[in-house]
Design a protein around this motif. Structure first.
Motif, PDB file in Angstrom:
ATOM      1  N   CYS A  87      53.757  11.374  14.087  1.00  0.00           N
ATOM      2  CA  CYS A  87      54.815  12.331  13.765  1.00  0.00           C
ATOM      3  C   CYS A  87      54.822  13.517  14.722  1.00  0.00           C
ATOM      4  CB  CYS A  87      54.695  12.798  12.314  1.00  0.00           C
ATOM      5  SG  CYS A  87      53.169  13.690  11.946  1.00  0.00           S
ATOM      6  N   ARG A 114      65.578   1.414  14.371  1.00  0.00           N
ATOM      7  CA  ARG A 114      66.959   1.142  13.959  1.00  0.00           C
ATOM      8  C   ARG A 114      67.581   0.049  14.822  1.00  0.00           C
ATOM      9  NH1 ARG A 114      71.026   3.880  11.247  1.00  0.00           N
ATOM     10  NH2 ARG A 114      69.694   5.693  10.909  1.00  0.00           N
ATOM     11  N   ALA A 169      57.026   0.615  16.308  1.00  0.00           N
ATOM     12  CA  ALA A 169      58.102   0.321  15.363  1.00  0.00           C
ATOM     13  C   ALA A 169      57.833  -1.006  14.651  1.00  0.00           C
ATOM     14  CB  ALA A 169      59.446   0.268  16.099  1.00  0.00           C
ATOM     15  N   LYS A 197      61.681   5.902  15.745  1.00  0.00           N
ATOM     16  CA  LYS A 197      62.771   5.748  14.777  1.00  0.00           C
ATOM     17  C   LYS A 197      64.005   5.117  15.419  1.00  0.00           C
ATOM     18  CE  LYS A 197      63.782   9.427  12.529  1.00  0.00           C
ATOM     19  NZ  LYS A 197      64.005  10.874  12.279  1.00  0.00           N
ATOM     20  N   GLN A 198      64.335   5.531  16.624  1.00  0.00           N
ATOM     21  CA  GLN A 198      65.498   4.965  17.299  1.00  0.00           C
ATOM     22  C   GLN A 198      65.300   3.480  17.599  1.00  0.00           C
ATOM     23  OE1 GLN A 198      66.377   7.369  20.761  1.00  0.00           O
ATOM     24  NE2 GLN A 198      66.331   9.286  19.607  1.00  0.00           N
ATOM     25  N   THR A 238      58.562  14.602  15.468  1.00  0.00           N
ATOM     26  CA  THR A 238      59.369  15.048  14.326  1.00  0.00           C
ATOM     27  C   THR A 238      58.722  16.214  13.606  1.00  0.00           C
ATOM     28  OG1 THR A 238      58.299  13.322  12.993  1.00  0.00           O
ATOM     29  CG2 THR A 238      60.447  12.809  13.931  1.00  0.00           C
ATOM     30  N   VAL A 298      58.736  12.256   8.868  1.00  0.00           N
ATOM     31  CA  VAL A 298      59.466  11.453   9.854  1.00  0.00           C
ATOM     32  C   VAL A 298      60.884  11.954  10.092  1.00  0.00           C
ATOM     33  CG1 VAL A 298      58.128   9.412   9.225  1.00  0.00           C
ATOM     34  CG2 VAL A 298      60.363   9.771   8.179  1.00  0.00           C
ATOM     35  N   SER A 299      61.337  12.914   9.320  1.00  0.00           N
ATOM     36  CA  SER A 299      62.725  13.383   9.455  1.00  0.00           C
ATOM     37  C   SER A 299      62.831  14.508  10.480  1.00  0.00           C
ATOM     38  CB  SER A 299      63.248  13.867   8.107  1.00  0.00           C
ATOM     39  OG  SER A 299      63.222  12.803   7.172  1.00  0.00           O
ATOM     40  N   ASP A 339      60.261  10.299  16.833  1.00  0.00           N
ATOM     41  CA  ASP A 339      61.717  10.238  16.964  1.00  0.00           C
ATOM     42  C   ASP A 339      62.144   9.037  17.804  1.00  0.00           C
ATOM     43  OD1 ASP A 339      64.151  11.726  16.203  1.00  0.00           O
ATOM     44  OD2 ASP A 339      64.441  11.891  18.371  1.00  0.00           O
ATOM     45  N   SER A 349      67.488   2.229   9.179  1.00  0.00           N
ATOM     46  CA  SER A 349      66.714   3.399   9.580  1.00  0.00           C
ATOM     47  C   SER A 349      65.324   3.361   8.944  1.00  0.00           C
ATOM     48  CB  SER A 349      67.428   4.688   9.174  1.00  0.00           C
ATOM     49  OG  SER A 349      67.429   4.833   7.765  1.00  0.00           O
ATOM     50  N   LEU A 350      64.389   4.017   9.605  1.00  0.00           N
ATOM     51  CA  LEU A 350      63.028   4.090   9.071  1.00  0.00           C
ATOM     52  C   LEU A 350      63.007   4.843   7.750  1.00  0.00           C
ATOM     53  CD1 LEU A 350      59.969   3.659   9.416  1.00  0.00           C
ATOM     54  CD2 LEU A 350      59.913   5.754  10.780  1.00  0.00           C
ATOM     55  N   GLU A 351      63.858   5.882   7.642  1.00  0.00           N
ATOM     56  CA  GLU A 351      63.914   6.638   6.382  1.00  0.00           C
ATOM     57  C   GLU A 351      64.356   5.749   5.220  1.00  0.00           C
ATOM     58  OE1 GLU A 351      64.870   9.655   9.688  1.00  0.00           O
ATOM     59  OE2 GLU A 351      65.155   7.531   9.262  1.00  0.00           O
TER      60      GLU A 351
END
Length: 520
Positions: free
Chosen positions: A480, A492, A455, A488-489, A211, A519-520, A485, A498-500
């Motif tokens: 990161c 979820r 995760a 993060k998937q 990310t 992380v975005s 990325d 979501s992680l955010e």
């Protein structure tokens, strides 16, 4: 007629006419008319000591006659010595120096050239505390530690990259393939110096999904000026600091720190530490530290003082490739003057200590070869060492899980499930307890799905009351630039959030903004 002591006889060259001078007067003084004169001393018949024995080397004065003595005011000439082979008088005034004949000396002539190459200049050598001085020129190296390793002291640390554990963050090996989203799906072979036909892409190679990627229009000097302006004067512009540092890779941050010191004569890390506070300060300082050094610090802190944070040891040693572990070990010893293995042995015990020491050796087979027959035998060995006996033979689990390569371990786990009807995780849960159980399960989970393991670690750092900020910072900073990325998937899919959103609900302020930017 002469008076007094006239000194020893003087050898003169043909054609040499000594000038008349008064008795007792210094050489070169003309005599008075009718005064008695003494023979003038002749020129020194042999070259100066600095030229003796060096063939084809002219006298110091380059063809001019030499004085008879190094002390011109001495009234008596020096006693000449007998000529020796290879030593000849200087030429007459005005004559060019002649090459000296070959000497009859029994010793070989002295070399006029240095037989060894000269030591390169200190500015041509790597003098910084940097393990990866050439990382920007090695595309494969940028995959390891998320392309952000600029630590210390060994040049071309990635040139002997030995591969990746469980398709981890350090791909490679002898002819191993890897995939980089920045370069597309073309396979590369980074071990062959000459062009060679690349084999088919290996299905176990990691798919990097960072990310944080290198900033396209990177200008370290301009970024240093922005940071200086953000911290100069009264107050601090935290937003400007986040915009710069959270959008640069670790390697680019090191360049910014160098430019900052060059421009202002100040240490960027010290300035950031004095201007920031709390978890935001911890996060920024972690981002500024080269990753091998950061891992070494985390391991040291986990074992320092009373008690041990086994989760840190498991998270690092059970998930790293051989190459990454070796680099971290070098960083650890350089920083603390002790080896990582010594501290592991002194701070852990029992089966967990043996597992940690085995992993610290970094001798895992990192090939991609699979032997189905051997996998069946290993599965039977694990069954006999655990469920089919009273007690558990931990050494068998240790030997197999620490040494076998990733594809082979996956095959072993599948064969174990075919024989017993349940997973290897179930067997470990039933047969082990404590830290050794956590360590073995971490290895199994990383082999099966690396992103799912991390995760889960991120979820555990934020679930329930409170937040394990040290753990959260470590996971975000170290992944990161590697596989965030993908993590993060999986996050979820596993937790339906979501992680955010998880970070936003658990953190606040500039600390939250910086984490979200990473992380975005």
């Amino acid at each position: 007629m002469s008076y007094g002591y006239q000194g020893p006889p003087v050898i003169q060259f043909p054609g040499h006419v000594p000038p008349p001078r008064s008795f007792g007067a210094p050489p070169g003084t003309p005599s008075a008319p009718g005064a008695a004169s003494a023979p003038a001393p002749a020129a020194m018949p042999y070259p100066q000591s600095g030229n003796i024995g060096f063939a084809n080397n002219p006298p110091v004065s380059f063809g001019m006659p030499q004085p008879y003595s190094p002390y011109p005011s001495t009234p008596y000439p020096m006693q000449p010595s007998h000529p020796t082979p290879g030593h000849y008088p200087p030429p007459a005034p005005g004559a060019l120096p002649q090459p000296m004949p070959q000497s009859n000396s029994p010793y070989p002539p002295q070399q006029t050239q240095q037989p060894y190459p000269s030591q390169p200049s200190m500015y041509q050598q790597q003098q910084s505390y940097d393990l990866y001085p050439n990382i920007q020129h090695v595309p494969e190296a940028k995959e390891c530690f998320g392309a952000s390793s600029s630590y210390t002291s060994i040049s071309n640390a990635f040139s002997n990259n030995s591969g990746s554990f469980q398709g981890g963050s350090c791909p490679g090996g002898q002819g191993a393939q890897y995939y980089s989203p920045q370069r597309g799906s073309s396979p590369y072979q980074h071990t062959a110096p000459a062009p060679a036909p690349a084999p088919q892409k290996n299905r176990f190679a990691p798919k990097l999904s960072p990310t944080v990627v290198p900033y396209a229009n990177f200008d370290a000097r301009a970024d240093a000026e922005v940071l200086r302006k953000a911290m100069k004067g009264f107050g601090t512009d935290e937003k400007a600091i986040i915009n710069v540092l959270a959008n640069r890779t670790n390697l680019q941050r090191q360049d910014i720190a160098v430019q900052f010191k060059t421009l202002y004569g100040k240490d960027l890390i010290k300035d950031l530490k004095s201007e920031l506070s709390g978890n935001f300060e911890k996060l920024i300082l972690a981002m500024m530290m080269p990753l091998p050094q950061f891992y070494a610090k985390e391991l040291h802190n986990a074992m320092a003082g009373i008690g041990t944070d086994e989760c840190v040891l498991i998270e690092v040693l059970c998930t790293m490739s051989n190459h990454e572990i070796r680099v971290i070990k070098q960083a650890y010893e350089a920083m603390y003057g002790r080896t990582l293995e010594e501290d592991l042995q002194g701070d852990t015990s029992g089966s967990f200590k043996r597992l940690m020491v085995s992993l610290c050796c970094a001798n895992r087979d990192e090939s991609f070869d699979v032997d189905p027959a051997a996998a069946i035998e290993d599965a039977k060995e694990l069954l006999r060492a655990g469920e089919l006996r009273f007690g558990t033979d931990e050494s068998t689990f240790n030997a197999i899980l620490v040494q076998r390569n990733v594809p082979q371990l996956r095959q072993i786990f599948q064969e174990y499930e075919n024989i017993t009807g349940h997973s290897i995780e179930t067997a470990i849960e039933n047969e082990f307890s404590g830290d050794i159980k956590k360590g073995l399960l971490a290895i199994v989970k990383c082999v099966k799905n690396r992103a799912a393991f991390f995760a889960e670690q991120l979820y555990k750092s934020m679930k329930g009351l409170g937040t394990d900020d040290d753990r959260l910072i470590r996971l975000v900073v170290t992944h990161c630039e590697v596989d965030m990325d993908e993590i993060k998937q999986v996050f979820r899919d596993q937790y339906n959030e979501s992680l955010e959103d998880f970070i936003s609900g658990d953190c606040s302020g500039h600390y939250k903004k910086c984490l979200l930017a990473l992380v975005s």
